[in-house]
Write a protein that holds these residues in place. Structure first.
Motif, mmCIF file in Angstrom:
data_model
loop_
_atom_site.group_PDB
_atom_site.id
_atom_site.type_symbol
_atom_site.label_atom_id
_atom_site.label_comp_id
_atom_site.label_asym_id
_atom_site.label_seq_id
_atom_site.Cartn_x
_atom_site.Cartn_y
_atom_site.Cartn_z
ATOM 1 N N ASP A 107 48.116 -32.451 25.386
ATOM 2 C CA ASP A 107 47.889 -32.966 24.037
ATOM 3 C C ASP A 107 46.688 -32.289 23.376
ATOM 4 O OD1 ASP A 107 50.049 -34.605 24.512
ATOM 5 O OD2 ASP A 107 48.824 -36.418 24.840
ATOM 6 N N GLU A 108 45.616 -32.106 24.118
ATOM 7 C CA GLU A 108 44.430 -31.448 23.577
ATOM 8 C C GLU A 108 44.714 -29.980 23.254
ATOM 9 O OE1 GLU A 108 41.338 -32.919 22.899
ATOM 10 O OE2 GLU A 108 42.553 -34.716 23.184
ATOM 11 N N ALA A 109 45.436 -29.304 24.120
ATOM 12 C CA ALA A 109 45.751 -27.886 23.888
ATOM 13 C C ALA A 109 46.681 -27.729 22.687
ATOM 14 C CB ALA A 109 46.392 -27.270 25.126
ATOM 15 N N LEU A 110 47.675 -28.594 22.582
ATOM 16 C CA LEU A 110 48.618 -28.505 21.457
ATOM 17 C C LEU A 110 47.927 -28.741 20.126
ATOM 18 C CD1 LEU A 110 51.775 -30.269 22.932
ATOM 19 C CD2 LEU A 110 51.418 -27.816 22.557
ATOM 20 N N ALA A 111 46.891 -29.561 20.128
ATOM 21 C CA ALA A 111 46.143 -29.819 18.899
ATOM 22 C C ALA A 111 45.429 -28.570 18.396
ATOM 23 C CB ALA A 111 45.148 -30.956 19.117
ATOM 24 N N LEU A 112 45.148 -27.631 19.286
ATOM 25 C CA LEU A 112 44.471 -26.391 18.910
ATOM 26 C C LEU A 112 45.426 -25.337 18.368
ATOM 27 C CD1 LEU A 112 42.033 -25.919 21.913
ATOM 28 C CD2 LEU A 112 41.469 -26.704 19.611
ATOM 29 N N LEU A 113 46.690 -25.447 18.741
ATOM 30 C CA LEU A 113 47.651 -24.421 18.350
ATOM 31 C C LEU A 113 48.059 -24.585 16.893
ATOM 32 C CD1 LEU A 113 49.901 -24.402 21.515
ATOM 33 C CD2 LEU A 113 48.367 -22.593 20.760
ATOM 34 N N ALA A 153 49.709 -22.492 28.194
ATOM 35 C CA ALA A 153 48.710 -21.445 28.423
ATOM 36 C C ALA A 153 49.160 -20.135 27.804
ATOM 37 C CB ALA A 153 48.453 -21.273 29.916
ATOM 38 N N THR A 154 50.442 -19.841 27.877
ATOM 39 C CA THR A 154 50.991 -18.632 27.261
ATOM 40 C C THR A 154 50.802 -18.672 25.749
ATOM 41 O OG1 THR A 154 52.595 -18.350 29.042
ATOM 42 C CG2 THR A 154 53.091 -17.252 26.950
ATOM 43 N N HIS A 155 51.089 -19.823 25.139
ATOM 44 C CA HIS A 155 50.925 -19.963 23.687
ATOM 45 C C HIS A 155 49.452 -19.903 23.280
ATOM 46 C CE1 HIS A 155 55.015 -20.597 22.300
ATOM 47 N NE2 HIS A 155 55.235 -21.296 23.403
ATOM 48 N N LEU A 156 48.580 -20.481 24.080
ATOM 49 C CA LEU A 156 47.146 -20.400 23.766
ATOM 50 C C LEU A 156 46.692 -18.950 23.738
ATOM 51 C CD1 LEU A 156 45.735 -23.342 25.925
ATOM 52 C CD2 LEU A 156 45.725 -23.223 23.428
ATOM 53 N N ARG A 157 47.058 -18.189 24.784
ATOM 54 C CA ARG A 157 46.669 -16.780 24.840
ATOM 55 C C ARG A 157 47.264 -15.998 23.672
ATOM 56 N NH1 ARG A 157 47.554 -17.765 30.235
ATOM 57 N NH2 ARG A 157 49.618 -16.839 30.178
ATOM 58 N N MET A 201 56.856 -26.718 19.639
ATOM 59 C CA MET A 201 57.107 -26.175 20.956
ATOM 60 C C MET A 201 57.894 -27.212 21.748
ATOM 61 S SD MET A 201 54.339 -25.117 23.917
ATOM 62 C CE MET A 201 53.286 -24.470 22.682
ATOM 63 N N ASP A 202 58.958 -26.789 22.363
ATOM 64 C CA ASP A 202 59.808 -27.690 23.142
ATOM 65 C C ASP A 202 59.304 -27.722 24.581
ATOM 66 O OD1 ASP A 202 61.951 -29.350 23.781
ATOM 67 O OD2 ASP A 202 63.210 -27.640 24.343
ATOM 68 N N LEU A 203 58.772 -28.865 24.981
ATOM 69 C CA LEU A 203 58.243 -29.025 26.338
ATOM 70 C C LEU A 203 58.954 -30.167 27.042
ATOM 71 C CD1 LEU A 203 54.434 -28.756 25.608
ATOM 72 C CD2 LEU A 203 55.852 -27.054 26.733
ATOM 73 N N PRO A 204 59.163 -30.008 28.354
ATOM 74 C CA PRO A 204 59.763 -31.118 29.098
ATOM 75 C C PRO A 204 58.766 -32.261 29.244
ATOM 76 C CG PRO A 204 59.037 -29.415 30.618
ATOM 77 C CD PRO A 204 58.814 -28.893 29.218
ATOM 78 N N ALA A 205 59.291 -33.453 29.475
ATOM 79 C CA ALA A 205 58.415 -34.580 29.796
ATOM 80 C C ALA A 205 57.688 -34.247 31.094
ATOM 81 C CB ALA A 205 59.236 -35.847 29.963
ATOM 82 N N ILE A 206 56.446 -34.648 31.196
ATOM 83 C CA ILE A 206 55.667 -34.380 32.407
ATOM 84 C C ILE A 206 55.838 -35.575 33.335
ATOM 85 C CG2 ILE A 206 53.355 -33.984 33.345
ATOM 86 C CD1 ILE A 206 52.694 -32.627 30.674
ATOM 87 N N ASN A 207 56.744 -35.407 34.306
ATOM 88 C CA ASN A 207 57.015 -36.513 35.213
ATOM 89 C C ASN A 207 57.054 -36.123 36.684
ATOM 90 O OD1 ASN A 207 59.429 -35.165 35.183
ATOM 91 N ND2 ASN A 207 60.484 -36.685 33.954
ATOM 92 N N ASP A 208 56.798 -34.851 36.964
ATOM 93 C CA ASP A 208 56.698 -34.401 38.348
ATOM 94 C C ASP A 208 55.944 -33.069 38.374
ATOM 95 O OD1 ASP A 208 58.540 -32.489 37.479
ATOM 96 O OD2 ASP A 208 60.217 -33.344 38.575
ATOM 97 N N ALA A 209 55.711 -32.566 39.564
ATOM 98 C CA ALA A 209 54.924 -31.332 39.709
ATOM 99 C C ALA A 209 55.581 -30.156 38.998
ATOM 100 C CB ALA A 209 54.705 -31.012 41.182
ATOM 101 N N SER A 210 56.891 -30.048 39.099
ATOM 102 C CA SER A 210 57.600 -28.929 38.487
ATOM 103 C C SER A 210 57.475 -28.954 36.965
ATOM 104 C CB SER A 210 59.073 -28.954 38.897
ATOM 105 O OG SER A 210 59.769 -27.908 38.277
ATOM 106 N N SER A 211 57.673 -30.112 36.361
ATOM 107 C CA SER A 211 57.569 -30.194 34.896
ATOM 108 C C SER A 211 56.129 -29.979 34.443
ATOM 109 C CB SER A 211 58.123 -31.522 34.378
ATOM 110 O OG SER A 211 57.422 -32.613 34.919
ATOM 111 N N ALA A 212 55.163 -30.403 35.242
ATOM 112 C CA ALA A 212 53.754 -30.172 34.908
ATOM 113 C C ALA A 212 53.448 -28.679 34.939
ATOM 114 C CB ALA A 212 52.836 -30.926 35.867
ATOM 115 N N ARG A 213 53.934 -27.993 35.968
ATOM 116 C CA ARG A 213 53.707 -26.543 36.064
ATOM 117 C C ARG A 213 54.341 -25.816 34.878
ATOM 118 N NH1 ARG A 213 55.689 -27.251 41.562
ATOM 119 N NH2 ARG A 213 53.886 -27.827 42.800
ATOM 120 N N THR A 214 55.560 -26.231 34.518
ATOM 121 C CA THR A 214 56.256 -25.605 33.391
ATOM 122 C C THR A 214 55.468 -25.799 32.100
ATOM 123 O OG1 THR A 214 58.416 -25.902 34.429
ATOM 124 C CG2 THR A 214 58.390 -25.617 32.032
ATOM 125 N N ALA A 215 55.021 -27.011 31.860
ATOM 126 C CA ALA A 215 54.253 -27.299 30.641
ATOM 127 C C ALA A 215 52.958 -26.500 30.608
ATOM 128 C CB ALA A 215 53.966 -28.795 30.543
#
Length: 71
Positions: free
Chosen positions: A63-69, A20-24, A1-15
């Motif tokens: 990281d914890e969520a990705l380990a479940l996918l 969450a979409t992939h988990l569901r 899964m291609d995710l942006p680096a988490i370095n601000d509120a916007s990138s955190a929301r995107t991640a």
């Protein structure tokens, strides 16, 4: 899964949204919610800002969520 680096509120929301979409989609229901966004930031750019802790918490949650996918 291609995710942006988490370095601000916007990138955190995107991640959080993408993961969450992939988990569901993978049928994983029993995983804790992501950390809530801070509401107590004073906006002065303090060292140790609540946003710094939040971004670290989101990275850990990711990281914890990705380990479940499935790979």
């Amino acid at each position: 899964m291609d995710l942006p680096a988490i370095n601000d509120a916007s990138s955190a929301r995107t991640a959080v949204h993408r993961i969450a979409t992939h988990l569901r989609a993978s049928g994983i229901q029993a995983f804790r919610d992501p950390p809530p966004e801070p509401t107590t930031c004073c906006g002065r750019g303090c060292n140790g800002c609540v946003w710094e802790g939040y971004l670290e918490a989101v990275a850990w949650w990711r990281d914890e969520a990705l380990a479940l996918l499935p790979k």
